[in-house]
Design an enzyme around this catalytic site. Structure first.
Site, PDB file in Angstrom:
ATOM      1  N   ARG A  51       0.845  -1.197   0.000  1.00 41.91           N
ATOM      2  CA  ARG A  51       0.000   0.000   0.000  1.00 41.91           C
ATOM      3  C   ARG A  51       0.877   1.243   0.000  1.00 41.91           C
ATOM      4  O   ARG A  51       2.009   1.219   0.502  1.00 41.91           O
ATOM      5  CB  ARG A  51      -0.870   0.050   1.257  1.00 41.91           C
ATOM      6  CG  ARG A  51      -1.599  -1.216   1.565  1.00 41.91           C
ATOM      7  CD  ARG A  51      -2.732  -0.955   2.525  1.00 41.91           C
ATOM      8  NE  ARG A  51      -2.322  -0.794   3.915  1.00 41.91           N
ATOM      9  CZ  ARG A  51      -3.183  -0.822   4.930  1.00 41.91           C
ATOM     10  NH1 ARG A  51      -4.475  -0.969   4.699  1.00 41.91           N
ATOM     11  NH2 ARG A  51      -2.763  -0.683   6.168  1.00 41.91           N
ATOM     12  N   ASP A  80      -9.645   3.153  14.450  1.00 41.13           N
ATOM     13  CA  ASP A  80      -8.314   2.730  13.983  1.00 41.13           C
ATOM     14  C   ASP A  80      -8.279   2.598  12.459  1.00 41.13           C
ATOM     15  O   ASP A  80      -7.216   2.367  11.893  1.00 41.13           O
ATOM     16  CB  ASP A  80      -7.912   1.403  14.633  1.00 41.13           C
ATOM     17  CG  ASP A  80      -8.973   0.324  14.487  1.00 41.13           C
ATOM     18  OD1 ASP A  80     -10.105   0.553  14.931  1.00 41.13           O
ATOM     19  OD2 ASP A  80      -8.679  -0.726  13.893  1.00 41.13           O
ATOM     20  N   ASN A  81      -9.432   2.740  11.814  1.00 43.88           N
ATOM     21  CA  ASN A  81      -9.460   2.681  10.348  1.00 43.88           C
ATOM     22  C   ASN A  81      -9.736   4.050   9.740  1.00 43.88           C
ATOM     23  O   ASN A  81     -10.074   4.152   8.561  1.00 43.88           O
ATOM     24  CB  ASN A  81     -10.526   1.682   9.882  1.00 43.88           C
ATOM     25  CG  ASN A  81     -10.151   0.247  10.233  1.00 43.88           C
ATOM     26  OD1 ASN A  81      -8.965  -0.064  10.402  1.00 43.88           O
ATOM     27  ND2 ASN A  81     -11.136  -0.622  10.352  1.00 43.88           N
TER      28      ASN A  81
HETATM   29  P1  AMP Z   1      -8.852  -4.561  10.901  1.00 46.63           P
HETATM   30  O1  AMP Z   1     -10.164  -5.100  11.343  1.00 46.63           O
HETATM   31  O2  AMP Z   1      -8.293  -5.236   9.686  1.00 46.63           O
HETATM   32  O3  AMP Z   1      -8.854  -3.084  10.752  1.00 46.63           O
HETATM   33  O4  AMP Z   1      -7.810  -4.919  12.039  1.00 46.63           O
HETATM   34  C1  AMP Z   1      -7.979  -4.582  13.398  1.00 46.63           C
HETATM   35  C2  AMP Z   1      -6.728  -4.919  14.144  1.00 46.63           C
HETATM   36  O5  AMP Z   1      -6.446  -6.309  14.036  1.00 46.63           O
HETATM   37  C3  AMP Z   1      -5.476  -4.214  13.654  1.00 46.63           C
HETATM   38  O6  AMP Z   1      -4.670  -3.973  14.782  1.00 46.63           O
HETATM   39  C4  AMP Z   1      -4.852  -5.233  12.754  1.00 46.63           C
HETATM   40  O7  AMP Z   1      -3.465  -5.053  12.607  1.00 46.63           O
HETATM   41  C5  AMP Z   1      -5.163  -6.508  13.489  1.00 46.63           C
HETATM   42  N1  AMP Z   1      -5.193  -7.680  12.595  1.00 46.63           N
HETATM   43  C6  AMP Z   1      -6.141  -7.992  11.684  1.00 46.63           C
HETATM   44  N2  AMP Z   1      -5.848  -9.140  11.070  1.00 46.63           N
HETATM   45  C7  AMP Z   1      -4.673  -9.566  11.593  1.00 46.63           C
HETATM   46  C8  AMP Z   1      -3.832 -10.693  11.367  1.00 46.63           C
HETATM   47  N3  AMP Z   1      -4.139 -11.635  10.489  1.00 46.63           N
HETATM   48  N4  AMP Z   1      -2.700 -10.775  12.083  1.00 46.63           N
HETATM   49  C9  AMP Z   1      -2.369  -9.843  12.994  1.00 46.63           C
HETATM   50  N5  AMP Z   1      -3.113  -8.783  13.268  1.00 46.63           N
HETATM   51  C10 AMP Z   1      -4.258  -8.636  12.580  1.00 46.63           C
HETATM   52 MG    MG Z   2      -7.579  -1.701  10.363  1.00 49.00          MG
END
Ligand code: AMP
Ligand code: MG
Length: 576
Positions: free
Chosen positions: A223, A300-301
């Protein structure tokens, strides 16, 4: 009305041109690029080096390298992003640049790190989150003089991985890769995507959260953005009262990314917050314009630069429905449904305001910032709707009812948002402006023909039953009369110009091609079989979302019925 009133409004973004071949800068191999690491250099890092999941304190990031994968192979490359970065497309799907993009090689000059952030997820404080699988490799000096971050998503575990594996599956990576680029060409602020690499490893995921995990192909997207800093980077520092670090991060972001606001000071912080509110307001209005639903608007997004970021279970409205969410995890509460996006953005900004409170002496300034969000969104959304409808403004008596009746109408029978608005361009408004009607009887169309212009926008026959059809025709006749008021107000001599400018404005506000979920799914299934033709075709078509494109009509059609309930084609889980 003067001609200047007819030009497209500021809410319809300048759609970026696909670079002219003659303008291309010299492109270099990724391995020869110039790197910088200002985030690492200027901000406090984690003093602990252990790469194990843990709570990190007093830091903005942890230095961590990607974990190598078995067999990185390039599946897709976005040439325009390469050009932006001054990087040439790798000559081979394997080899040194692809090893970098797969996380197997860190180049001299790169100082990879995972950022520390927290966040509110689904309305609740979730504590430390952080880059659990994303690793920023470095910043790169681009030919336009700017610096941009290269970030690998799916690059392995970091101290922020909690119990997860640090990896990403091919399907979610394809979706992120395609959608970032599609959004860019729609003119919606977004992070970009340079490359898609398969890892040669499998990743186990329970795609439906139903207790049936499966091994899937792993992948890594590179990205690109000026910065991936989120609201949550500030929230975690405020939550732990690490106020000196919070100030340093704010100063860094302002000096690097908002230099026009001046040197950091309490007044600058307030102006900065207001600018974030303004950008977020514009962003959400743009999402609503194109029918995009982010799906996981956790803090966080949310990008501090006002970019769309973290493409997860996003979706595009097909049947217009304010309550629609693409995220199966959100099916109960519908917190992140289409119609809630503005109010959620404001709620998130309120969380950011709390996090920044220690920086701003005058708390009322933060309230004013939040008010700017409301005003910006309100105005941008009204201007957007006016553009979409081809009206000079929505300031006329009865306009609000015209719009709310339209939304009711679209919600009553399953109506494709993209096709309906684009279809309105074909509705003849009479007189010299009539481009679709009968030249002997300009402006007049019988009811059947009028409704027929929008036939493609409806998913069910119910739309053509007598009551519903007469509602549609009634609305269209009111709409035509309303457009005529604008035409009459325009200079008569300029009737043709009026019509042309109006249609041009509508064209730029109403995309013909959007990345419908089933299309991304087709690209994924083909790639899983080693076939890149579907993704390549989509990437080309989505570069010109507002243009008529010969031979690509099927990609501008309704979602086919087979895709209605097929996995990956409508709603999605967060599994990625
Ligand atoms: P997201 O829902 O993708 O925005 O992720 C929320 C949090 O979960 C963030 O801190 C991501 O880095 C973490 N996260 C999501 N998927 C994974 C993964 N497969 N391994 C490690 N961290 C993850
Ligand atoms: Mg995220």
């Amino acid at each position: 009305m003067t001609q200047s009133n007819l030009k497209h409004s500021d809410t319809v973004p300048e759609v970026p041109d696909v670079a002219d071949v003659a303008d291309l800068p010299e492109l270099a191999d990724l391995c020869d690029a110039q790197f910088d690491n200002s985030f690492v250099r200027e901000l406090p890092g984690d003093p602990v080096a252990h790469n194990v999941p843990r709570a990190v304190r007093d830091a903005c990031y942890t230095r961590v390298n990607p974990t190598p994968v078995r067999a990185p192979q390039l599946l897709a490359w976005a040439d325009p992003v390469g050009e932006l970065l001054g990087i040439s497309r790798p000559e081979s799907p394997v080899g040194p640049p692809v090893e970098v993009l797969g996380g197997n090689r860190v180049l001299p000059g790169m100082q990879p790190y995972a950022a520390r952030y927290g966040g509110h997820q689904f309305g609740h404080w979730a504590g430390q989150l952080g880059d659990g699988r994303a690793i920023t490799l470095s910043e790169i000096h681009c030919p336009d003089g700017k610096r941009r971050e290269l970030q690998l998503k799916g690059a392995g575990k970091t101290p922020y991985s909690r119990t997860a594996d640090g990896r990403a599956v091919l399907r979610s990576s394809v979706r992120e890769f395609l959608c970032s680029e599609a959004m860019h060409y729609l003119g919606v602020p977004t992070t970009r995507a340079l490359s898609l690499v398969t890892t040669g490893e499998t990743v186990v995921r329970d795609m439906f959260y139903d207790g049936h995990p499966k091994a899937e192909m792993g992948a890594i997207v590179c990205r690109v953005a000026p910065s991936f800093v989120r609201f949550g980077n500030f929230e975690i520092l405020a939550a732990h009262r690490e106020l000196e670090t919070l100030k340093r991060l704010a100063d860094y972001v302002i000096c690097e990314h908002f230099p026009e606001l001046g040197a950091p000071s309490p007044a600058t912080y307030a102006r900065w917050f207001e600018e974030i509110c303004r950008r977020t307001g514009t962003l959400v209005a743009q999402w609503m314009r194109v029918g995009f639903v982010h799906g996981v608007m956790n803090t966080d997004n949310m990008s501090i630069l006002g970019l769309t970021m973290d493409y997860g279970p996003y979706g595009w409205l097909e049947g217009f429905d304010l309550q629609w969410t693409p995220n199966t995890t959100d099916a109960q509460g519908r917190r992140y449904c289409f119609g809630n996006q503005p109010q959620i953005a404001e709620w998130n900004l309120t969380r950011l305001a709390s996090a920044l409170a220690s920086l701003v002496e005058d708390q009322a300034a933060l309230e004013r910032g939040l008010a700017v969000f409301g005003e910006t969104f309100h105005n941008a959304w009204r201007e957007t709707l006016a553009d979409k409808l081809g009206l000079a403004s929505l300031g006329h008596e009865g306009d609000d009812i015209l719009v709310s009746d339209l939304f009711d109408l679209m919600q009553q029978v399953e109506t494709d948002m993209t096709l309906f608005f684009r279809g309105l361009m074909a509705v003849p408004i009479g007189d010299a402006t009539d481009h679709a009607g009968n030249p002997d009887n300009p402006g007049h169309m019988d009811d059947g023909a009028l409704a027929g212009l929008l036939r493609r926008a409806f998913y069910t026959e119910q739309a053509f039953e007598a009551t519903q059809s007469s509602r549609l025709i009634g609305w269209l006749r009111r709409y035509i009369a309303r457009v005529r008021l604008d035409a009459e107000a325009a200079d008569k001599v300029n009737a043709v110009e009026f019509a042309n400018l109006r249609l041009e404005r509508m064209r730029r506000a109403n995309p013909k091609y959007v990345l419908r979920n089933y299309m991304a799914q087709q690209a994924i299934e083909a790639l899983e079989q080693g076939d890149a033709t579907v993704i390549t075709r989509l990437m080309e078509v989505l570069k010109h979302p507002y243009d008529e494109q010969l031979g690509q009509e099927e990609l501008a059609d309704r979602r086919p019925e087979w895709a209605r309930n097929k996995a990956g084609c409508s709603a999605l889980s967060c599994s990625s």
